[in-house]
Design an enzyme around this catalytic site. Structure first.
Site, PDB file in Angstrom:
ATOM      1  N   VAL A 201       0.821  -0.866  -0.274  1.00  9.63           N
ATOM      2  CA  VAL A 201       0.105   0.151  -0.133  1.00  9.63           C
ATOM      3  C   VAL A 201       1.182   1.065   0.441  1.00  9.63           C
ATOM      4  O   VAL A 201       1.966   1.479   0.614  1.00  9.63           O
ATOM      5  CB  VAL A 201      -1.032   0.229   1.423  1.00  9.63           C
ATOM      6  CG1 VAL A 201      -1.811   1.362   1.245  1.00  9.63           C
ATOM      7  CG2 VAL A 201      -1.964  -1.191   0.967  1.00  9.63           C
ATOM      8  N   LYS A 202       0.142   2.137  -0.694  1.00  6.00           N
ATOM      9  CA  LYS A 202       1.443   3.803  -0.673  1.00  6.00           C
ATOM     10  C   LYS A 202       0.412   4.694  -0.381  1.00  6.00           C
ATOM     11  O   LYS A 202      -0.348   4.778  -0.821  1.00  6.00           O
ATOM     12  CB  LYS A 202       1.685   3.264  -2.409  1.00  6.00           C
ATOM     13  CG  LYS A 202       2.660   5.332  -2.354  1.00  6.00           C
ATOM     14  CD  LYS A 202       2.086   5.421  -4.057  1.00  6.00           C
ATOM     15  CE  LYS A 202       2.856   6.739  -4.413  1.00  6.00           C
ATOM     16  NZ  LYS A 202       2.912   6.848  -5.875  1.00  6.00           N
ATOM     17  N   THR A 203       0.996   5.063   0.566  1.00  3.79           N
ATOM     18  CA  THR A 203      -0.184   6.264   1.175  1.00  3.79           C
ATOM     19  C   THR A 203       1.092   7.287   1.437  1.00  3.79           C
ATOM     20  O   THR A 203       2.033   7.575   1.156  1.00  3.79           O
ATOM     21  CB  THR A 203      -0.968   6.044   2.219  1.00  3.79           C
ATOM     22  OG1 THR A 203      -1.898   6.715   2.648  1.00  3.79           O
ATOM     23  CG2 THR A 203       0.065   5.731   3.684  1.00  3.79           C
TER      24      THR A 203
END
Length: 298
Positions: A201-203
């Protein structure tokens, strides 16, 4: 027919237990060999972290500053990155096939910056990604956006296809102007992506509560670089993110819009993989910049 094996006693190493070592990456121990191998092309096994270079911005906003000529400005940075995040058009046209690092390919798209960006569709067939030897597919997820359900379905469809091919999926949490970028929202968005199958996940980073965001997500979180910051500020953000549980960074503008992109990506790697402080990494950046200037004048 081959001749018989007559070498005598065989050594089965009876005193050595069979290896049952787990995989080095958070939440990834039960994946098939192929998927783990692809993840190991994105994250360094020795640190469990990654420095990804994102330059997929053109898929919705055209020739972004610093990306006018990817073959000139970005391709030379490839050796310094653990993985490149890009579109299939740029991979085929502008990145040498001799590239040795990881490749994370943008798999969703549709609207331009002139429209509602959340109205994306899957924009690549997974067979084409496999044909290009890609190591993960990236899809935008607009939690709270107008087309939230559609974007979540885009991701889940890719996750299901990815398991058939051993292809990881990177869920990218999009934050619109109308949404609050805080730990509560990012905790919701990242957990949704992981619960629905994303392997990465990229955040975004937030000053308060980011350690709770990473702790609540059972798969690796990679920090998005966001808007261009002064170099020391960007290095400080990267340092805080990995100190608070991120498995690396996926930076774009803070690298390719830097005065010295090659020096900047090496300074980021010093933080992510080498444990350098922001001040130490910034000093490295300045030394590399000064060294380049001396080389150009000599």
């Amino acid at each position: 027919m081959p001749e018989a094996d007559t070498q005598g006693e065989k050594d089965f190493h009876l005193d050595v237990p069979a290896s049952t070592a787990g995989f080095f990456l958070k939440g990834s121990g039960s994946y098939d060999w192929g998927m783990q191998n692809r993840l190991a092309r994105i994250f360094r096994p020795e640190t469990g972290r990654t420095v990804m270079l994102a330059f997929d911005h053109g898929y919705f906003q055209g020739p972004t500053t610093g990306l006018e000529r990817v073959d000139v400005s970005i391709a030379p940075l490839g050796p310094y990155a653990d993985a490149l995040m890009l579109t299939r058009g740029m991979l085929r046209t502008s990145i040498p096939s001799s590239h040795q690092g990881g490749v994370v390919m943008r798999a969703s798209g549709g609207p331009s910056i002139l429209k509602d960006l959340s109205n994306e569709r899957i924009a690549i067939d997974i067979d084409d990604a496999v044909r290009m030897n890609v190591h993960a597919l990236a899809v935008q997820v607009f939690v709270g956006g107008e087309y939230e359900t559609q974007s979540v379905e885009n991701m889940t469809r890719l996750v299901s296809a990815g398991y058939r091919y051993g292809m990881p999926v990177l869920g990218v949490t999009a934050v619109g102007k109308e949404l609050t970028r805080d730990a509560r929202y990012l905790g919701l968005a990242t957990r949704m992506c992981a619960e629905l199958g994303a392997q990465i996940v990229k955040t975004y980073y937030v000053d308060e509560g980011f350690e709770r965001v990473t702790a609540g997500c059972p798969v690796p979180i990679v920090m998005a670089g966001g808007k261009k910051l002064p170099e020391l500020d960007a290095l400080t953000m990267a340092y805080r993110a990995v100190s608070e549980g991120a498995a690396g960074v996926d930076m774009g503008r803070n690298i390719f819009q830097s005065e010295a992109p090659a020096a900047m990506i090496q300074a980021v790697a010093a933080v992510v993989h080498g444990g350098s402080s922001p001040a130490e990494a910034h000093e490295l950046y300045r030394e590399l910049v000064e060294g380049r200037a001396l080389a150009q004048t000599s």
